[in-house]
Design a protein around this motif. Structure first.
Motif, PDB file in Angstrom:
ATOM      1  N   SER A  43       0.767  -1.011  -0.080  1.00  0.00           N
ATOM      2  CA  SER A  43       0.117  -0.159   0.019  1.00  0.00           C
ATOM      3  C   SER A  43       1.054   1.316   0.051  1.00  0.00           C
ATOM      4  CB  SER A  43      -0.997   0.180   1.304  1.00  0.00           C
ATOM      5  OG  SER A  43      -1.640  -1.066   1.050  1.00  0.00           O
ATOM      6  N   ASP A 163      -5.540  -0.793  -4.752  1.00  0.00           N
ATOM      7  CA  ASP A 163      -5.051  -1.186  -3.544  1.00  0.00           C
ATOM      8  C   ASP A 163      -5.954  -1.978  -2.816  1.00  0.00           C
ATOM      9  OD1 ASP A 163      -3.516  -1.557  -1.316  1.00  0.00           O
ATOM     10  OD2 ASP A 163      -3.573   0.344  -0.507  1.00  0.00           O
ATOM     11  N   GLU A 164      -5.458  -3.346  -3.227  1.00  0.00           N
ATOM     12  CA  GLU A 164      -6.523  -4.454  -2.768  1.00  0.00           C
ATOM     13  C   GLU A 164      -8.017  -4.046  -3.007  1.00  0.00           C
ATOM     14  OE1 GLU A 164      -5.398  -6.971   0.436  1.00  0.00           O
ATOM     15  OE2 GLU A 164      -3.447  -5.799   0.746  1.00  0.00           O
TER      16      GLU A 164
HETATM   17 MG   LIG Z   1      -2.094  -2.585   1.921  1.00  0.00          MG
END
Ligand SMILES: [Mg+2]
Ligand SMILES: Nc1ncnc2c1ncn2[C@@H]1O[C@H](COP(=O)(O)OP(=O)(O)OP(=O)(O)O)[C@@H](O)[C@H]1O
Lengths: 244, 225
Positions: A43, A163-164
């Protein structure tokens, strides 16, 4: 041409080094998947790309524009880099269509009609045109994430960061979001995605970047990565994630 | 046994209404300016800009550590010249002007703490999302964070307004004829202090009780979504 160029960046939180000399790049039209164990700095790395996180050494350029250059207009640059978050981050006090139009109007200076037209077209594309006037809280997680992707696309981004995007979703909603991302990749959008969805990576990624403890341990073509990862950590990680 | 005599109240109603207008004026100005200035202080405090946030913290802690009644007196005794210089000679009653300034500045300190908590109740990701779309930090604060923060804060802001409305009665120390001050003067004049103060108390009670009921309702409504 490299659209995103990450050159040797390091970052510390106080004493703690989160990123150590990370370098990689994403060419125009390329899809790069970033994976690695929790806390490895994925991240943080992706947030450095649109300067949401500062870094102490090294440099990143996006479309040739250097983030370390003091003269760079960061808001302007960010407006052309789409970002999708794990927790959607729609604006809960605005309707879906307002979420879609506010930045088009206030950041890009588009007229209200243009912004609405674009907003509706993109909502249609992600299959949510009936939700136009609802509030984010009235939508399922999968629907919210599709709106978030559409909201980013409304800015005509030159690349997209994820991000995910599916890890906060119930399993039955993962695919509706991945489908949108796959379609985007197939249209040639430049994408950098932090994700553990290896099916997605196999399908559309060009390269896979594997991170561990703040370092990029492996940066390989996807066939190479899945076929014969060089590092032990990546092998371990893959066997764990694939056995799930 | 004390013999109640309410007869001086009806005749005093016009005066009392005039006093109530002053009470309402002080309350309204303190609420509006207090929230506006309080927002500035709150944003300064969490801005992360060292000097700004230190100054804001100093301001807030200073006003919150001093009794309101002293602040009212200070502003009356020390700042009339300054107030005249800033607002011009035509501001009328200097006592009212200094009370307005004192209340606005004092309440801002309390409002800023409520607003700061409200801002911090908005998830951090919202700031990132605003920035990622190309908004500047200031624009994100104004368009994304503050609207959500204020929604969460409505009940607390109103509760503070009710407290403030009651506290305006302290302006009696500078001889200002607000509602309470007027009731006191009339009661003193007619030798009916007990009746007038009971009546004034009843009026404060009715207004504040009604307002706090409304706040409860709002709280319930906001809690649902
Ligand atoms: Mg992360
Ligand atoms: N604001 C911060 N202050 C201090 N340390 C932080 C901060 N943010 C992140 N970290 C630390 O930096 C490291 C990397 O965090 P990051 O969120 O980038 O990891 P990640 O790879 O995205 O993990 P996950 O898979 O859990 O999302 C972690 O050890 C985390 O605890």
């Amino acid at each position: 041409m490299q659209l995103i160029e990450i050159q040797n960046i390091s970052k510390w939180y106080g004493e703690f080094q989160v990123l150590t000399e990370c370098s990689t790049s994403v060419a125009k039209g390329e899809v790069v998947v970033v994976c690695g164990p929790s806390g490895s700095g994925k991240s943080t790395l992706i947030k450095c790309v649109n300067a949401l996180e500062p870094f102490q050494t090294g440099n990143i350029t996006v479309n040739g524009i250097s983030l370390s250059d003091k003269k760079t207009n960061l808001p302007k640059l960010r407006s052309r880099v789409g970002m999708v978050f794990q927790n959607f981050e729609l604006f809960p006090h605005m309707t879906i269509i307002e979420n879609m139009t506010i930045a088009q109007e206030k950041v890009l200076g588009r007229s209200k009609e243009d912004a609405l037209t674009k907003g509706h077209a993109l909502l249609k594309r992600v299959g949510l045109v009936e939700q136009t006037n609802k509030f984010p809280g009235q939508l399922s997680g999968g629907q919210q994430q599709r709106v978030a992707i559409a909201r980013a696309l409304a800015m005509d981004p030159m690349c997209m960061l994820f991000d995910e995007p599916t890890s906060a979703l119930d399993p039955e909603m993962v695919n509706e979001v991945l489908d949108v991302m796959v379609a985007l990749a197939e249209e040639g959008m430049t994408m950098m995605c932090v994700t553990h969805e290896m099916g997605f990576a196999r399908k559309v990624a060009n390269r896979v970047v594997f991170m561990d403890r703040g370092r990029i341990v492996e940066d390989a073509h996807k066939d190479e990565f899945f076929g014969s990862p060089r590092s032990e950590r990546a092998q371990e990680f893959l066997s764990k994630i694939l056995s799930h | 046994m004390y013999e109640f005599d309410w007869s001086s109240i009806p005749g005093a109603i016009p005066l009392l209404l005039k006093g109530m207008l002053i009470t309402l004026e002080i309350s309204a100005v303190a609420i509006v300016v207090g929230i506006a200035w309080g927002t500035v202080l709150a944003v300064a405090r969490i801005s992360g800009v060292g000097i700004l946030s230190k100054l804001a913290a100093l301001y807030v802690n200073l006003f919150r550590s001093v009794p309101l009644i002293m602040v009212i007196l200070w502003f009356y005794l020390i700042t009339p010249e300054l107030i005249r210089a800033i607002f011009g000679a035509g501001i009328g009653d200097i006592r009212l002007a200094s009370a307005l300034v004192a209340f606005a500045l004092f309440e801002a300190a309390y409002y800023s703490e409520i607003i700061r908590a409200g801002i911090q109740s908005v998830p951090r990701g919202q700031m990132s999302a605003g920035l990622a779309l190309g908004f500047t930090p200031g624009q994100t604060m104004r368009r994304i964070i503050l609207p959500q923060a204020f929604r969460n804060m409505v009940p607390l802001l109103l509760t503070q307004a009710i407290i403030l409305f009651q506290d305006t009665s302290l302006v009696y120390v500078i001889g200002l004829s607000d509602f309470f001050g007027t009731a006191y003067k009339v009661g003193d004049r007619d030798g009916r202090l007990v009746e007038l103060l009971l009546f004034a108390g009843l009026v404060y009670f009715v207004i504040c009780f009604t307002a706090s009921r409304i706040v409860k309702r709002l709280q319930a409504r906001y809690a649902i979504d």
